[in-house]
Design a protein around this motif. Structure first.
Motif, PDB file in Angstrom:
ATOM      1  N   GLY A  28     -16.336   0.396   8.166  1.00  0.00           N
ATOM      2  CA  GLY A  28     -16.023   1.807   8.221  1.00  0.00           C
ATOM      3  C   GLY A  28     -15.341   2.347   6.982  1.00  0.00           C
ATOM      4  O   GLY A  28     -15.654   1.981   5.850  1.00  0.00           O
ATOM      5  N   ALA A  29     -14.364   3.221   7.216  1.00  0.00           N
ATOM      6  CA  ALA A  29     -13.713   3.929   6.115  1.00  0.00           C
ATOM      7  C   ALA A  29     -12.971   2.989   5.185  1.00  0.00           C
ATOM      8  O   ALA A  29     -12.933   3.205   3.968  1.00  0.00           O
ATOM      9  N   TRP A  30     -12.349   1.946   5.733  1.00  0.00           N
ATOM     10  CA  TRP A  30     -11.633   0.998   4.876  1.00  0.00           C
ATOM     11  C   TRP A  30     -12.581   0.288   3.919  1.00  0.00           C
ATOM     12  O   TRP A  30     -12.271   0.098   2.739  1.00  0.00           O
ATOM     13  N   ALA A  31     -13.726  -0.127   4.407  1.00  0.00           N
ATOM     14  CA  ALA A  31     -14.695  -0.798   3.546  1.00  0.00           C
ATOM     15  C   ALA A  31     -15.161   0.136   2.437  1.00  0.00           C
ATOM     16  O   ALA A  31     -15.279  -0.272   1.272  1.00  0.00           O
ATOM     17  N   ARG A  32     -15.421   1.407   2.772  1.00  0.00           N
ATOM     18  CA  ARG A  32     -15.871   2.361   1.755  1.00  0.00           C
ATOM     19  C   ARG A  32     -14.772   2.604   0.728  1.00  0.00           C
ATOM     20  O   ARG A  32     -15.044   2.696  -0.481  1.00  0.00           O
ATOM     21  N   TRP A  33     -13.527   2.684   1.190  1.00  0.00           N
ATOM     22  CA  TRP A  33     -12.436   2.934   0.251  1.00  0.00           C
ATOM     23  C   TRP A  33     -12.213   1.729  -0.663  1.00  0.00           C
ATOM     24  O   TRP A  33     -11.956   1.890  -1.865  1.00  0.00           O
ATOM     25  N   LEU A  34     -12.323   0.542  -0.115  1.00  0.00           N
ATOM     26  CA  LEU A  34     -12.086  -0.663  -0.916  1.00  0.00           C
ATOM     27  C   LEU A  34     -13.132  -0.860  -2.008  1.00  0.00           C
ATOM     28  O   LEU A  34     -12.848  -1.472  -3.037  1.00  0.00           O
ATOM     29  N   VAL A  63      -7.046  -9.430   1.501  1.00  0.00           N
ATOM     30  CA  VAL A  63      -6.594 -10.502   0.609  1.00  0.00           C
ATOM     31  C   VAL A  63      -6.925 -10.064  -0.809  1.00  0.00           C
ATOM     32  O   VAL A  63      -8.090 -10.010  -1.203  1.00  0.00           O
ATOM     33  N   VAL A  64      -5.884  -9.723  -1.562  1.00  0.00           N
ATOM     34  CA  VAL A  64      -6.059  -9.119  -2.881  1.00  0.00           C
ATOM     35  C   VAL A  64      -5.809 -10.177  -3.944  1.00  0.00           C
ATOM     36  O   VAL A  64      -4.787 -10.878  -3.917  1.00  0.00           O
ATOM     37  N   ARG A  65      -6.741 -10.298  -4.885  1.00  0.00           N
ATOM     38  CA  ARG A  65      -6.558 -11.278  -5.954  1.00  0.00           C
ATOM     39  C   ARG A  65      -5.410 -10.843  -6.857  1.00  0.00           C
ATOM     40  O   ARG A  65      -5.108  -9.628  -6.961  1.00  0.00           O
ATOM     41  N   PRO A  66      -4.759 -11.791  -7.542  1.00  0.00           N
ATOM     42  CA  PRO A  66      -3.537 -11.459  -8.291  1.00  0.00           C
ATOM     43  C   PRO A  66      -3.743 -10.401  -9.366  1.00  0.00           C
ATOM     44  O   PRO A  66      -2.842  -9.598  -9.635  1.00  0.00           O
ATOM     45  N   VAL A 124     -10.457  -8.593  -1.695  1.00  0.00           N
ATOM     46  CA  VAL A 124     -10.350  -7.423  -2.560  1.00  0.00           C
ATOM     47  C   VAL A 124     -10.123  -7.871  -3.998  1.00  0.00           C
ATOM     48  O   VAL A 124      -9.165  -8.584  -4.272  1.00  0.00           O
ATOM     49  N   PRO A 125     -11.051  -7.480  -4.903  1.00  0.00           N
ATOM     50  CA  PRO A 125     -12.276  -6.724  -4.667  1.00  0.00           C
ATOM     51  C   PRO A 125     -13.395  -7.628  -4.160  1.00  0.00           C
ATOM     52  O   PRO A 125     -13.336  -8.841  -4.287  1.00  0.00           O
ATOM     53  N   ALA A 126     -14.432  -6.997  -3.602  1.00  0.00           N
ATOM     54  CA  ALA A 126     -15.573  -7.745  -3.091  1.00  0.00           C
ATOM     55  C   ALA A 126     -16.687  -7.851  -4.121  1.00  0.00           C
ATOM     56  O   ALA A 126     -17.646  -8.598  -3.922  1.00  0.00           O
ATOM     57  N   ARG A 181     -14.226   1.540  -3.742  1.00  0.00           N
ATOM     58  CA  ARG A 181     -13.752   2.407  -4.824  1.00  0.00           C
ATOM     59  C   ARG A 181     -12.364   2.908  -4.446  1.00  0.00           C
ATOM     60  O   ARG A 181     -12.194   4.034  -3.962  1.00  0.00           O
ATOM     61  N   PRO A 182     -11.339   2.083  -4.673  1.00  0.00           N
ATOM     62  CA  PRO A 182      -9.974   2.429  -4.229  1.00  0.00           C
ATOM     63  C   PRO A 182      -9.317   3.477  -5.129  1.00  0.00           C
ATOM     64  O   PRO A 182      -8.500   3.153  -6.001  1.00  0.00           O
ATOM     65  N   GLU A 183      -9.681   4.719  -4.894  1.00  0.00           N
ATOM     66  CA  GLU A 183      -9.089   5.834  -5.631  1.00  0.00           C
ATOM     67  C   GLU A 183      -8.490   6.806  -4.629  1.00  0.00           C
ATOM     68  O   GLU A 183      -9.129   7.163  -3.640  1.00  0.00           O
ATOM     69  N   GLY A 184      -7.281   7.251  -4.873  1.00  0.00           N
ATOM     70  CA  GLY A 184      -6.613   8.138  -3.928  1.00  0.00           C
ATOM     71  C   GLY A 184      -6.038   7.350  -2.761  1.00  0.00           C
ATOM     72  O   GLY A 184      -6.096   6.125  -2.714  1.00  0.00           O
ATOM     73  N   PRO A 185      -5.488   8.052  -1.782  1.00  0.00           N
ATOM     74  CA  PRO A 185      -4.855   7.365  -0.652  1.00  0.00           C
ATOM     75  C   PRO A 185      -5.876   6.661   0.221  1.00  0.00           C
ATOM     76  O   PRO A 185      -7.017   7.107   0.358  1.00  0.00           O
ATOM     77  N   PRO A 186      -5.493   5.545   0.839  1.00  0.00           N
ATOM     78  CA  PRO A 186      -6.400   4.839   1.752  1.00  0.00           C
ATOM     79  C   PRO A 186      -6.617   5.642   3.020  1.00  0.00           C
ATOM     80  O   PRO A 186      -5.883   6.598   3.300  1.00  0.00           O
ATOM     81  N   PRO A 187      -7.609   5.267   3.803  1.00  0.00           N
ATOM     82  CA  PRO A 187      -7.917   6.043   5.020  1.00  0.00           C
ATOM     83  C   PRO A 187      -6.798   5.962   6.048  1.00  0.00           C
ATOM     84  O   PRO A 187      -6.008   5.018   6.076  1.00  0.00           O
ATOM     85  N   ASP A 188      -6.768   6.957   6.936  1.00  0.00           N
ATOM     86  CA  ASP A 188      -5.738   7.011   7.982  1.00  0.00           C
ATOM     87  C   ASP A 188      -6.058   6.103   9.165  1.00  0.00           C
ATOM     88  O   ASP A 188      -5.159   5.766   9.933  1.00  0.00           O
ATOM     89  N   GLU A 189      -7.308   5.738   9.339  1.00  0.00           N
ATOM     90  CA  GLU A 189      -7.656   4.922  10.494  1.00  0.00           C
ATOM     91  C   GLU A 189      -7.042   3.526  10.372  1.00  0.00           C
ATOM     92  O   GLU A 189      -6.773   3.045   9.268  1.00  0.00           O
ATOM     93  N   PRO A 190      -6.782   2.890  11.518  1.00  0.00           N
ATOM     94  CA  PRO A 190      -6.136   1.571  11.478  1.00  0.00           C
ATOM     95  C   PRO A 190      -6.982   0.551  10.727  1.00  0.00           C
ATOM     96  O   PRO A 190      -8.211   0.578  10.778  1.00  0.00           O
TER      97      PRO A 190
END
Length: 492
Positions: free
Chosen positions: A437-443, A460-463, A401-403, A445-454
């Motif tokens: 799935g939903a996590w990939a789509r959210w990542l 791995v987020v860069r500093p 993250v980000p890809a 464009r990470p705006e708003g709350p992340p998805p509820d699915e596991p």
């Protein structure tokens, strides 16, 4: 053989100059290009030895993924297992430069030119240096192409057999070189038969051998046919390096280095070399002028550009290329300058031989290409040390993250994978996530709350992005599992 001793020594000296930064312990090549992606391929092939996988489960969508250059990748993989993968990569680049020098010298001598000039022109060719800097290992066998053409042009059935074998082997080193070599060999054959029709047997033998050896490699790469690169129709400040689709007309004859900075591009300098061109003209008429001219006409690609500005004129020769079998498979038309530099090596060597100043001309050409060419020589280096955060990964698949985005090299996590060995949720050849799935789509464009699915796997987020994403991730995933100066890891 004694006559070749100074040529071999010169080849080693030139390769040492080009590769001297390898002493830093980093990878030879420009970090903003494809060094990390190709080094990743050599790594997982090396780990699989003596097996030879057709793909890997270490990245999304890479299961059926035959390597584009089995011989070069195999060499790097073996050297990597023996000496470490960074050293294996750098040794492969070193041998590519030596091979280009020797191949250029061999062809130049066969065509009546000075071998040192032929070797220097080809080994330091800006388009070749650009391919090596970009990590394009499928262009590394340029010397083999020159050697194959030298054998094919020599008289006798034995040389025809050797030439056919080498030309066929070239397809296992890279399809683009093999395609250019095949077309060039066809042209040389037609020219030879026009002059002497009784010579058809040796050309037939060479052609059949090359086809039989090359065909399995060509068929394994058929899915790559028809792919196209990006055409840019606006002002391009890095026009000397030709980052997009074709060669700028001004780049062919304009000297002067150009620093790509932090750009994420492949480097394809079009500069031919003014001294080499002058010697080529002095050398006079030759069939090799047709090869050089054809490469220059094809190199600009679909539309013409000059000094960074689009001219709004279509290139009719690119349309003709698309009508040929596999002609539409070239991602970047400036690559045709690779075969053009083979021809220029012959032409310049002939001019130097006629002038009677071969050693002096070789030295002057070497200085020009090292000091004034836009291409990076000596080659730059890409950091080989993997950031410590990747060593802490324990759960896959891994989402870097980000890809994608400005300053984000999407292939760098592939290289870093050697620190953890978990599969990556990214695709090797394009930015973004493969599935997820939903996590990939959210990542993306990470705006708003992340998805509820596991979340299955690890983020791995860069500093630079940790503080921005923390308020979004903590309510859903809690505090990061690992946090270091090199980044942070979240798992569900």
């Amino acid at each position: 053989m004694r006559a070749w001793t100074p040529i071999v020594v010169a080849a080693l000296v030139v390769a040492c100059i080009v590769c001297w930064r390898a002493g830093s312990g980093d990878l030879l090549g420009f970090a903003g290009a494809e060094v990390y992606g190709h080094a990743w391929v050599q790594w997982w092939h090396g780990e699989a030895l003596p097996g030879w996988p057709a793909g890997t489960e270490l990245a999304a969508g890479a299961d059926p993924w035959p390597v584009i250059d089995p011989v070069t990748t195999g060499l790097g993989a073996v050297l990597g297992r023996l000496f470490g993968y960074t050293a294996g990569w750098n040794l492969t680049v070193f041998l590519a430069v030596v091979g280009a020098f020797l191949g250029g010298a061999f062809l130049a001598k066969r065509e009546g030119g000075h071998p040192l000039v032929g070797g220097v022109v080809l080994a330091l060719a800006p388009i070749f240096m650009g391919s090596l800097a970009s990590g394009l290992t499928e262009d590394a066998a340029l010397g083999l192409l020159a050697a194959a053409l030298a054998c094919l042009a020599a008289p006798g059935l034995v040389m025809a057999v050797v030439g056919g074998l080498l030309l066929g082997l070239l397809a296992w080193c890279g399809p683009y070189l093999a395609w250019m070599g095949g077309v060039c060999a066809l042209g040389l054959g037609v020219h030879a038969l026009v002059r002497d029709r009784t010579d058809w047997r040796r050309w037939l033998v060479a052609g059949v051998l090359a086809l039989v050896i090359a065909l399995p490699a060509a068929l394994s790469q058929e899915d790559r046919s028809g792919q196209s690169g990006v055409t840019v129709e606006q002002s391009e400040p890095l026009w000397k390096l030709n980052p997009w689709r074709g060669a700028d007309l001004g780049s062919l004859v304009t000297p002067g280095p150009q620093d790509p900075g932090d750009a994420l591009i492949r480097i394809h300098p079009g500069y031919l070399g003014l001294i080499a061109l002058g010697l080529a003209i002095y050398g006079g008429r030759s069939r090799w002028w047709f090869v050089l001219l054809a490469s220059v006409l094809l190199a600009p690609g679909e539309t013409l550009r000059a000094f960074g500005e689009p001219l709004g004129v279509a290139n009719p020769f690119a349309w003709l290329l698309d009508q040929l079998p596999f002609g539409g498979s070239f991602h970047h038309h400036a690559r045709f300058l690779l075969i053009g530099q083979v021809a220029l090596a012959v032409l310049a060597a002939r001019g130097a031989q006629r002038l009677g100043r071969g050693e002096l001309m070789a030295g002057l050409i070497g200085l020009e290409l090292l000091l004034l060419a836009p291409s990076p020589a000596p080659l730059p280096t890409a950091r080989s040390e993997v950031a410590r955060i990747w060593e802490e990964v324990e759960v896959g698949p891994v989402y870097p993250v980000p890809a994608a985005g400005p300053g984000v090299h999407f292939q760098a996590p592939l290289y870093a994978q050697r620190a953890h060995g978990e599969p990556l949720a990214i695709t090797p050849n394009m930015p973004g996530y493969g599935g997820g799935g939903a996590w990939a789509r959210w990542l993306m464009r990470p705006e708003g709350p992340p998805p509820d699915e596991p979340l299955v796997g690890s983020l791995v987020v860069r500093p630079e992005d940790v503080e921005h994403l923390r308020p979004l991730l903590v309510p859903r995933l809690g505090e990061s599992d690992v946090e270091l100066q090199s980044g942070a890891i979240w798992t569900d």
